[in-house]
Scaffold this motif. Structure first.
Motif, mmCIF file in Angstrom:
data_model
loop_
_atom_site.group_PDB
_atom_site.id
_atom_site.type_symbol
_atom_site.label_atom_id
_atom_site.label_comp_id
_atom_site.label_asym_id
_atom_site.label_seq_id
_atom_site.Cartn_x
_atom_site.Cartn_y
_atom_site.Cartn_z
ATOM 1 N N LYS A 1 102.388 121.229 14.198
ATOM 2 C CA LYS A 1 102.295 120.143 13.165
ATOM 3 C C LYS A 1 100.741 119.312 13.352
ATOM 4 N N GLN A 2 100.121 119.769 14.106
ATOM 5 C CA GLN A 2 98.622 119.514 14.214
ATOM 6 C C GLN A 2 97.702 120.304 13.215
ATOM 7 N N ARG A 3 98.309 121.405 12.722
ATOM 8 C CA ARG A 3 97.877 122.488 12.101
ATOM 9 C C ARG A 3 98.409 122.637 10.674
ATOM 10 N N PHE A 4 99.856 122.134 10.560
ATOM 11 C CA PHE A 4 100.406 122.533 9.195
ATOM 12 C C PHE A 4 100.906 121.254 8.865
ATOM 13 N N ASP A 5 101.302 121.203 7.264
ATOM 14 C CA ASP A 5 101.916 120.005 6.830
ATOM 15 C C ASP A 5 103.407 120.669 6.575
ATOM 16 N N PHE A 6 104.274 119.988 7.392
ATOM 17 C CA PHE A 6 105.767 120.422 7.132
ATOM 18 C C PHE A 6 106.635 119.694 7.829
ATOM 19 N N LYS A 7 107.902 119.680 7.412
ATOM 20 C CA LYS A 7 108.924 118.774 7.957
ATOM 21 C C LYS A 7 109.813 119.470 8.795
ATOM 22 N N VAL A 8 110.713 118.855 9.591
ATOM 23 C CA VAL A 8 111.421 119.359 10.548
ATOM 24 C C VAL A 8 112.880 118.395 10.295
ATOM 25 N N ARG A 9 113.857 118.740 9.869
ATOM 26 C CA ARG A 9 115.295 118.215 9.698
ATOM 27 C C ARG A 9 116.108 118.737 10.690
ATOM 28 N N VAL A 10 116.620 117.751 11.306
ATOM 29 C CA VAL A 10 117.644 118.074 12.117
ATOM 30 C C VAL A 10 119.206 117.783 11.576
ATOM 31 N N ASN A 11 120.076 118.642 11.465
ATOM 32 C CA ASN A 11 121.240 118.535 10.731
ATOM 33 C C ASN A 11 122.308 118.561 11.862
ATOM 34 N N TYR A 12 122.956 117.459 12.285
ATOM 35 C CA TYR A 12 123.856 117.266 13.072
ATOM 36 C C TYR A 12 125.341 116.991 12.705
ATOM 37 N N THR A 13 126.157 117.924 12.844
ATOM 38 C CA THR A 13 127.710 118.128 12.365
ATOM 39 C C THR A 13 128.353 117.252 13.678
ATOM 40 N N PHE A 14 129.083 116.228 13.488
ATOM 41 C CA PHE A 14 129.780 115.652 14.339
ATOM 42 C C PHE A 14 131.223 115.792 14.158
ATOM 43 N N ASN A 15 131.694 115.564 15.516
ATOM 44 C CA ASN A 15 133.277 115.473 15.583
ATOM 45 C C ASN A 15 133.737 114.584 16.718
ATOM 46 N N GLU A 16 135.241 114.430 17.011
ATOM 47 C CA GLU A 16 135.469 113.370 18.132
ATOM 48 C C GLU A 16 134.693 113.648 19.375
ATOM 49 N N ASP A 17 134.480 114.964 19.879
ATOM 50 C CA ASP A 17 134.030 115.119 20.991
ATOM 51 C C ASP A 17 132.465 115.460 21.234
ATOM 52 N N ASN A 18 131.677 115.343 20.217
ATOM 53 C CA ASN A 18 130.267 115.266 20.344
ATOM 54 C C ASN A 18 129.554 114.013 19.884
ATOM 55 N N PHE A 19 130.317 113.056 19.043
ATOM 56 C CA PHE A 19 129.868 112.134 18.351
ATOM 57 C C PHE A 19 129.025 111.152 19.155
ATOM 58 N N LEU A 20 129.551 110.660 20.457
ATOM 59 C CA LEU A 20 128.571 109.537 21.210
ATOM 60 C C LEU A 20 127.364 110.019 21.899
ATOM 61 N N GLU A 21 127.485 111.519 21.943
ATOM 62 C CA GLU A 21 126.174 111.973 22.532
ATOM 63 C C GLU A 21 125.019 111.593 21.589
ATOM 64 N N LEU A 22 125.174 111.534 20.337
ATOM 65 C CA LEU A 22 123.936 110.976 19.564
ATOM 66 C C LEU A 22 123.495 109.730 19.893
ATOM 67 N N ASN A 23 123.792 108.978 20.746
ATOM 68 C CA ASN A 23 123.093 107.848 21.448
ATOM 69 C C ASN A 23 122.027 108.293 22.339
ATOM 70 N N ARG A 24 122.284 109.584 22.759
ATOM 71 C CA ARG A 24 121.058 110.010 23.636
ATOM 72 C C ARG A 24 120.241 111.192 23.093
ATOM 73 N N LEU A 25 120.240 111.414 21.747
ATOM 74 C CA LEU A 25 119.344 112.351 21.136
ATOM 75 C C LEU A 25 118.101 112.265 21.336
ATOM 76 N N PHE A 26 117.177 111.308 21.339
ATOM 77 C CA PHE A 26 115.823 110.951 21.735
ATOM 78 C C PHE A 26 115.529 111.044 22.997
ATOM 79 N N GLU A 27 116.462 110.946 23.829
ATOM 80 C CA GLU A 27 116.361 111.308 25.468
ATOM 81 C C GLU A 27 116.153 112.860 25.567
ATOM 82 N N GLN A 28 116.801 113.527 24.812
ATOM 83 C CA GLN A 28 116.589 115.065 24.984
ATOM 84 C C GLN A 28 115.517 115.724 24.142
ATOM 85 N N PHE A 29 115.300 115.087 22.929
ATOM 86 C CA PHE A 29 114.504 115.723 21.908
ATOM 87 C C PHE A 29 113.637 114.659 21.685
ATOM 88 N N ASN A 30 112.263 115.239 21.606
ATOM 89 C CA ASN A 30 110.878 114.413 21.270
ATOM 90 C C ASN A 30 111.277 114.052 20.018
#
Length: 301
Positions: free
Chosen positions: A141-170
């Motif tokens: 990103k320091q050299r190119f102008d581009f976007k990063v989109r994260v597409n998260y598909t949720f269900n009953e077993d992975n939904f609450l983990e979204l609260n910790r998304l930015f703890e695991q991913f910068n």
């Protein structure tokens, strides 16, 4: 038009919510486009594309020459080119090559925030390799102008983990966060399509993600309420006319002789203009019979 291109009918992972875990369906997915076919596709349809989406239902990084497709998109002045991928095969060299060719966006599929759930839901996926890709994004990103989109598909077993998304991913590696509920794609390995356990916690998690994204300058896309999923999206009526899907086995609509005729000849032959005019006057009642699409609340910062 939105041109959606699957250049190869294969995937390196076996995500539990994906039809690639349906053994019978996988048997029907064969083939890849040749370089000559890609050039012909670009000639026929790219001039009409507002967006070129590479990778729709398969894994495009298994295709040998993605920079060629991206380069053709730029040659035909496609305004926005995006690649949807599970990111497990991305390297700094391959990312660099695609950005040099003119790629505007990486859309990254994610089905689990924590290592255990990620590797469980994204069969054959490597959590550490996946996270390393986001560090490469920060570097480039320091050299190119581009976007990063994260597409998260949720269900009953992975939904609450979204609260910790930015703890695991910068958060510096992410420009757009899009969350969407599980869809029934057939005889997949994961078959829990209920969202009953999500309903009571959805508003709190939604607000948390909205606030976090605002703090980090990230665009947040999600249904504001789960009840919004049941509403008719009136733009669905134009889907068949603006969505163009292409793969080694399909080209937009049956009967389009794309190797022989132009888009203009085809639409003239099948009375495109009359069909568009007829659909402009569809009733609310008839809209409910159309294939419907998700309603998103989009939060810009």
């Amino acid at each position: 038009m939105a041109v959606n291109l699957d250049p190869v009918m294969a995937c390196n992972l076996r995500c539990k919510m994906c039809y690639f875990t349906d053994k019978d369906y996988v048997k029907t997915l064969k083939g890849q486009l040749t370089s000559d076919e890609v050039k012909r596709i670009a000639e026929v349809i790219f001039t009409r594309a507002l967006k070129l989406q590479i990778g729709c239902g398969t894994e495009p990084t298994l295709y040998e020459n993605l920079p060629e497709i991206i380069g053709l998109g730029k040659q035909y002045n496609v305004p926005y080119i995006s690649l949807t991928t599970n990111a497990n095969l991305l390297t700094e060299d391959s990312i660099n090559a695609m950005l040099h060719a003119g790629l505007n966006e990486f859309t990254i599929s994610l089905h689990g925030v924590e290592k255990r759930s990620y590797e469980d839901f994204m069969g054959k996926g490597d959590y550490e390799r996946f996270r390393d890709v986001f560090q490469i994004f920060i570097k480039l990103k320091q050299r190119f102008d581009f976007k990063v989109r994260v597409n998260y598909t949720f269900n009953e077993d992975n939904f609450l983990e979204l609260n910790r998304l930015f703890e695991q991913f910068n958060p510096d590696s992410i420009d757009i966060l899009q969350i969407r509920p599980i869809q029934n794609l057939g005889n997949t390995a994961y078959q829990n399509f209920s969202l009953d356990q999500v309903k009571s916690v959805y508003p709190k998690v939604y607000q948390h993600l909205k606030d976090e994204c605002k703090n980090h300058g990230i665009v947040f896309m999600a249904p504001e309420r789960l009840s919004d999923l049941e509403k008719v999206n009136e733009s669905s009526v134009i889907f068949d006319y603006t969505y163009c899907y292409i793969s080694p086995n399909k080209f937009f609509r049956k009967g389009f002789k794309w190797k022989e005729e132009s888009f203009e000849n085809y639409t003239h032959r099948m009375g495109w203009g009359k069909q568009l005019l007829k659909n402009a006057f569809k009733s609310k009642k008839s809209l409910k019979t159309e294939r419907n699409h998700l309603n998103y609340d989009v939060n810009f910062n």
